[in-house]
Design an enzyme around this catalytic site. Structure first.
Site, PDB file in Angstrom:
ATOM      1  N   ALA A   1       3.252 -24.147  -7.059  1.00 44.56           N
ATOM      2  CA  ALA A   1       3.911 -25.223  -7.814  1.00 44.56           C
ATOM      3  C   ALA A   1       4.095 -24.827  -9.277  1.00 44.56           C
ATOM      4  O   ALA A   1       5.147 -25.080  -9.881  1.00 44.56           O
ATOM      5  CB  ALA A   1       3.090 -26.511  -7.715  1.00 44.56           C
ATOM      6  N   TYR A   2       3.068 -24.191  -9.851  1.00 38.81           N
ATOM      7  CA  TYR A   2       3.176 -23.762 -11.249  1.00 38.81           C
ATOM      8  C   TYR A   2       4.236 -22.668 -11.405  1.00 38.81           C
ATOM      9  O   TYR A   2       5.027 -22.677 -12.351  1.00 38.81           O
ATOM     10  CB  TYR A   2       1.819 -23.253 -11.741  1.00 38.81           C
ATOM     11  CG  TYR A   2       1.832 -22.804 -13.191  1.00 38.81           C
ATOM     12  CD1 TYR A   2       1.873 -21.457 -13.519  1.00 38.81           C
ATOM     13  CD2 TYR A   2       1.813 -23.735 -14.223  1.00 38.81           C
ATOM     14  CE1 TYR A   2       1.898 -21.041 -14.846  1.00 38.81           C
ATOM     15  CE2 TYR A   2       1.848 -23.335 -15.553  1.00 38.81           C
ATOM     16  CZ  TYR A   2       1.885 -21.983 -15.856  1.00 38.81           C
ATOM     17  OH  TYR A   2       1.917 -21.576 -17.169  1.00 38.81           O
ATOM     18  N   TYR A   3       4.241 -21.723 -10.445  1.00 38.62           N
ATOM     19  CA  TYR A   3       5.253 -20.654 -10.473  1.00 38.62           C
ATOM     20  C   TYR A   3       6.658 -21.257 -10.401  1.00 38.62           C
ATOM     21  O   TYR A   3       7.562 -20.869 -11.155  1.00 38.62           O
ATOM     22  CB  TYR A   3       5.024 -19.696  -9.304  1.00 38.62           C
ATOM     23  CG  TYR A   3       6.018 -18.554  -9.254  1.00 38.62           C
ATOM     24  CD1 TYR A   3       7.250 -18.700  -8.610  1.00 38.62           C
ATOM     25  CD2 TYR A   3       5.740 -17.343  -9.848  1.00 38.62           C
ATOM     26  CE1 TYR A   3       8.172 -17.663  -8.578  1.00 38.62           C
ATOM     27  CE2 TYR A   3       6.662 -16.297  -9.823  1.00 38.62           C
ATOM     28  CZ  TYR A   3       7.870 -16.465  -9.182  1.00 38.62           C
ATOM     29  OH  TYR A   3       8.785 -15.439  -9.153  1.00 38.62           O
TER      30      TYR A   3
ATOM     31  N   SER B   1      13.475  12.863   7.771  1.00 38.38           N
ATOM     32  CA  SER B   1      12.725  12.093   8.756  1.00 38.38           C
ATOM     33  C   SER B   1      11.423  12.843   9.046  1.00 38.38           C
ATOM     34  O   SER B   1      11.137  13.866   8.426  1.00 38.38           O
ATOM     35  CB  SER B   1      13.557  11.917  10.026  1.00 38.38           C
ATOM     36  OG  SER B   1      14.003  13.180  10.483  1.00 38.38           O
TER      37      SER B   1
ATOM     38  N   LYS C   1       2.729   3.327  10.152  1.00 42.71           N
ATOM     39  CA  LYS C   1       4.156   3.648  10.236  1.00 42.71           C
ATOM     40  C   LYS C   1       4.909   2.332  10.425  1.00 42.71           C
ATOM     41  O   LYS C   1       4.997   1.800  11.527  1.00 42.71           O
ATOM     42  CB  LYS C   1       4.454   4.609  11.385  1.00 42.71           C
ATOM     43  CG  LYS C   1       5.909   5.055  11.391  1.00 42.71           C
ATOM     44  CD  LYS C   1       6.194   6.035  12.517  1.00 42.71           C
ATOM     45  CE  LYS C   1       7.657   6.454  12.458  1.00 42.71           C
ATOM     46  NZ  LYS C   1       8.595   5.325  12.558  1.00 42.71           N
TER      47      LYS C   1
ATOM     48  N   ARG D   1      18.578   5.297   3.645  1.00 45.29           N
ATOM     49  CA  ARG D   1      18.448   6.726   3.949  1.00 45.29           C
ATOM     50  C   ARG D   1      19.776   7.304   4.427  1.00 45.29           C
ATOM     51  O   ARG D   1      20.143   8.413   4.078  1.00 45.29           O
ATOM     52  CB  ARG D   1      17.391   6.939   5.034  1.00 45.29           C
ATOM     53  CG  ARG D   1      17.383   8.385   5.552  1.00 45.29           C
ATOM     54  CD  ARG D   1      16.462   8.558   6.746  1.00 45.29           C
ATOM     55  NE  ARG D   1      15.085   8.670   6.317  1.00 45.29           N
ATOM     56  CZ  ARG D   1      14.044   8.336   7.056  1.00 45.29           C
ATOM     57  NH1 ARG D   1      14.237   7.820   8.246  1.00 45.29           N
ATOM     58  NH2 ARG D   1      12.813   8.495   6.620  1.00 45.29           N
TER      59      ARG D   1
ATOM     60  N   GLU E   1       9.583   1.552   2.556  1.00 43.87           N
ATOM     61  CA  GLU E   1      10.109   0.899   3.760  1.00 43.87           C
ATOM     62  C   GLU E   1      10.323  -0.589   3.501  1.00 43.87           C
ATOM     63  O   GLU E   1       9.425  -1.290   3.018  1.00 43.87           O
ATOM     64  CB  GLU E   1       9.116   1.065   4.911  1.00 43.87           C
ATOM     65  CG  GLU E   1       9.697   0.812   6.276  1.00 43.87           C
ATOM     66  CD  GLU E   1      10.255   2.085   6.925  1.00 43.87           C
ATOM     67  OE1 GLU E   1      10.707   1.996   8.075  1.00 43.87           O
ATOM     68  OE2 GLU E   1      10.233   3.148   6.289  1.00 43.87           O
TER      69      GLU E   1
ATOM     70  N   LYS F   1      -0.225  12.611   6.400  1.00 40.46           N
ATOM     71  CA  LYS F   1       0.327  13.558   5.427  1.00 40.46           C
ATOM     72  C   LYS F   1      -0.780  14.402   4.808  1.00 40.46           C
ATOM     73  O   LYS F   1      -1.873  13.895   4.540  1.00 40.46           O
ATOM     74  CB  LYS F   1       1.058  12.810   4.306  1.00 40.46           C
ATOM     75  CG  LYS F   1       2.195  11.917   4.767  1.00 40.46           C
ATOM     76  CD  LYS F   1       2.746  11.089   3.618  1.00 40.46           C
ATOM     77  CE  LYS F   1       3.838  10.133   4.085  1.00 40.46           C
ATOM     78  NZ  LYS F   1       4.282   9.221   3.014  1.00 40.46           N
TER      79      LYS F   1
ATOM     80  N   CYS G   1      30.368  19.641  34.028  1.00 42.70           N
ATOM     81  CA  CYS G   1      31.756  19.636  34.477  1.00 42.70           C
ATOM     82  C   CYS G   1      32.429  20.900  33.971  1.00 42.70           C
ATOM     83  O   CYS G   1      32.281  21.276  32.809  1.00 42.70           O
ATOM     84  CB  CYS G   1      32.468  18.397  33.938  1.00 42.70           C
ATOM     85  SG  CYS G   1      34.266  18.489  34.044  1.00 42.70           S
TER      86      CYS G   1
END
Length: 670
Positions: free
Chosen positions: A33-35, A81, A112, A133, A170, A289, A425
């Site tokens: 409410a204050y925000y 990627s 992830k 990306r 992300e 990583k 083919c």
């Protein structure tokens, strides 16, 4: 500064600090409410004084004017990627490759996220641009939409940040926001979204940013991209850089963990897998990583992914369903692929009604028949595949799957070469299916990049017999194009102009556009750089082809087989006769590599050569072309708006030349 300006500045600063406390520090300092009260005060002041609206004002998150289309953005550094691990053995093999090269390592593990990768650029601490990306090299400008995401700061917190900071992360839609969005869609009678990832993608790619603003998207930063003009040294570890991003006010997942042993990596994986359903957002695995940045640099990259990171995916979700029939599709290279038509079933967040059976060997291995109950898995949570049958549910009238002896499209013989699993083919461009896929590939962005030449247009051109081979595209006129559905003269003229513009390309793109089996972008580039000319590639024998980086015996045979076919040579000759051209790659003898051992850097905008052409010319002379300036740099080529690299080169005493001097040096002036 006037009293009104000061009041607005104070409100903007306070609201932004509350946003960081809420979204980044997870420690709200005020009530909602204050925000809201502060926000209403700011909006009222800005409405009265629109000329005083600040670039980092939280009011700009509500969305602006709708766009006609998204413009393209070339990434400062490719957005690669990740390679995947689906089993522990895959990760162990990855770890062995790492430790064999750089010794023992610590890993950083993080969820992830199942969302969309984006790049966000800050200049002098202020939000400047955001992009998808895309294909890794070129993405779409989504600046106005990303501006509406409340967790992304419009200005970096604190000080000590570089002149330019690119943040990779992300964008995702939390589960609760997804459920609420679908409830609203359903109440309005609109189409609902299948899963949070699709909802996030659809929300982020809205031309009207007000729609994006109405959907509660989230964001987590997961890496630094390009950094220029450092004020202080960057952290030498990935874990440290994530902490640095958080200090600057960017949200980072609280689930990130530093692991100093494989046992801790496996424990993290098991823990996050068990808690997957309790998280507020969708994840489909763990990203692992190498922590030390110097070791990351030593390990480097392959064509599409870093060698120092991997996505360890969760076990795919499985469901049972009925295999109702099997169709056979013909691809660009003539591959005849059996496709299972299934009773629709919901698996891993999507409805699945088709699955590939790959080839005759896979059908035999599974022992599958039409009418069987089968187990469907979304491999990597993406590609549906049949992994097993349920024998006890097989009906008495189950039918064998019979592989065709003739192409289902053109009736040419289907051949299967010794040692190959795939049947093909034999019709070549006589086969309509192969023609369509070959021309779609030829016109695609990574090949000739014909702007506006979509799949539906290619299909119409072939169906109306206006085009039989890629070379026929260059004989099309605007009046011929108007024969297509919904193609007015203005659009037709624009498309013909795009076809004409595509005549100027590169040798690597042209080789890739031909659709030679197993020849992707990286291999095409290696062939171009090795042989320097199309004539040399055409004439090369298998032994010569084996000298090219990343070309093995099978690929070499495919290349040789392609150029041994008269109809392929005829198409190539017609393309060259139509005016396709590229800058010559000058062959240089080993003793004439005058830049061998030198490191060059390109910066700014080049007006006569594009960056890739300049890089290729320098590499042909033996130079290493780097992305950043250091004391080891021999020369900087400074184009227009060169920026911080030019200043750093001057500071270090590195030789600097402009584009005109480069053209003279390369013998391309005049």
């Amino acid at each position: 500064m006037s009293a009104i300006q000061l009041q607005i500045a104070n409100l903007v600063n306070e609201l932004n600090q509350h946003n960081i406390k809420y979204y980044v520090d997870d420690a709200p300092s005020v009530t909602d409410a204050y925000y809201d009260k502060l926000m209403q005060q700011l909006l009222a002041l800005e409405a009265e004084h629109p000329e005083l609206i600040q670039s980092d004002s939280p009011s700009r998150r509500v969305g602006g004017h709708a766009l006609d289309k998204f413009s393209q953005v070339t990434h400062l550094k490719p957005m690669l990627s990740l390679d995947n691990a689906f089993e522990q053995a895959d990760f162990e093999a990855f770890n062995k490759r790492i430790t064999d090269k750089v010794g023992t390592v610590d890993y950083v593990c993080e969820p992830k996220l199942d969302g969309l990768a984006v790049s966000i650029t800050y200049r002098n601490g202020q939000f400047e641009r955001a992009a998808t990306r895309g294909d890794g090299t070129v993405g779409e400008d989504i600046t106005e939409n990303v501006r509406t995401i409340k967790s992304i700061p419009m200005g970096l917190r604190g000080d000590g940040y570089p002149e330019l900071v690119e943040v990779r992360g992300e964008v995702f839609m939390p589960k609760a926001a997804f459920d609420a969005l679908n409830a609203r869609q359903q109440a309005k009678g609109d189409k609902t979204f299948v899963n949070p990832r699709n909802a996030a993608a659809g929300s982020l790619r809205q031309l009207d940013s007000k729609i994006t603003a109405s959907r509660a998207l989230g964001f987590y930063a997961y890496a630094l991209g390009v950094v220029e003009g450092e004020v202080q040294p960057m952290e030498p570890s990935h874990f440290g850089q994530l902490a640095q991003l958080k200090r600057w006010g960017l949200p980072v997942s609280q689930e990130v963990k530093l692991c100093d042993s494989l046992e801790k990596v496996y424990a993290y994986y098991d823990d996050i897998l068990n808690r997957r359903g309790q998280l507020s957002y969708e994840i489909d695995g763990v990203v692992i990583k190498v922590n030390a940045i110097p070791k990351q640099l030593s390990l480097g990259f392959v064509a599409k992914a870093p060698r120092w990171a991997i996505a360890y995916k969760f076990p795919a979700q499985e469901e049972m369903t009925l295999l109702e029939s099997v169709d056979f599709q013909v691809g660009r290279t003539g591959a005849v692929t059996p496709v299972a038509r299934l009773q629709a079933v919901f698996v891993g967040g999507v409805t699945v009604s088709n699955a590939t059976l790959h080839n005759a060997d896979e059908i035999a291995r599974l022992g599958v028949k039409i009418g069987d109950t089968v187990i469907i898995r979304r491999a990597g949570d993406v590609i549906p595949q049949i992994v097993a049958i349920v024998p006890e549910k097989r009906p008495q009238d189950a039918q064998n799957i019979v592989f065709p002896t003739h192409c289902p499209v053109c009736q040419s013989l289907v051949e299967r070469l010794e040692g190959e699993a795939v049947a093909r083919c034999s019709g070549g461009l006589f086969c309509e299916a192969q023609r369509k896929e070959a021309i779609k590939h030829f016109a695609s962005r990574k090949a000739l990049n014909i702007d506006g030449m979509g799949d539906k247009i290619v299909e119409q051109l072939i169906d109306k017999e206006l085009v039989q081979s890629p070379a026929d595209l260059f004989g099309l006129t605007a009046s011929m194009m108007t024969m297509l559905e919904r193609m007015a003269m203005k659009s037709a003229t624009k498309l013909v102009a795009a076809i004409d513009a595509a005549k100027t390309t590169t040798l690597a793109r042209f080789i890739y556009s031909l659709g030679i089996r197993e020849v992707g972008e990286a291999t095409a580039a290696n062939l171009a750089n090795h042989f320097k000319s199309l004539a040399a590639v055409r004439e090369a024998g298998v032994e010569q082809l084996l000298e090219v980086a990343d070309v093995g015996e099978i690929v070499a045979k495919h290349i040789r087989h392609f150029f041994d076919q008269a109809h392929n040579l005829e198409v190539v000759d017609k393309l060259l006769a139509a005016g396709i051209n590229w800058p010559e790659i000058t062959a240089v003898a080993e003793d004439e590599l005058r830049l061998k051992g030198q490191t060059w850097v390109l910066t700014g905008t080049l007006t006569q050569l594009n960056r890739n052409e300049a890089k290729a010319q320098l590499q042909a002379l033996g130079a290493k072309v780097a992305g950043s300036i250091s004391k080891n740099t021999d020369c900087l080529v400074a184009g227009e708006a060169a920026g911080s690299k030019l200043a750093k080169a001057q500071e270090l005493g590195v030789k600097v030349i402009d584009e005109t001097e480069l053209l003279v040096f390369l013998g391309l002036a005049g």
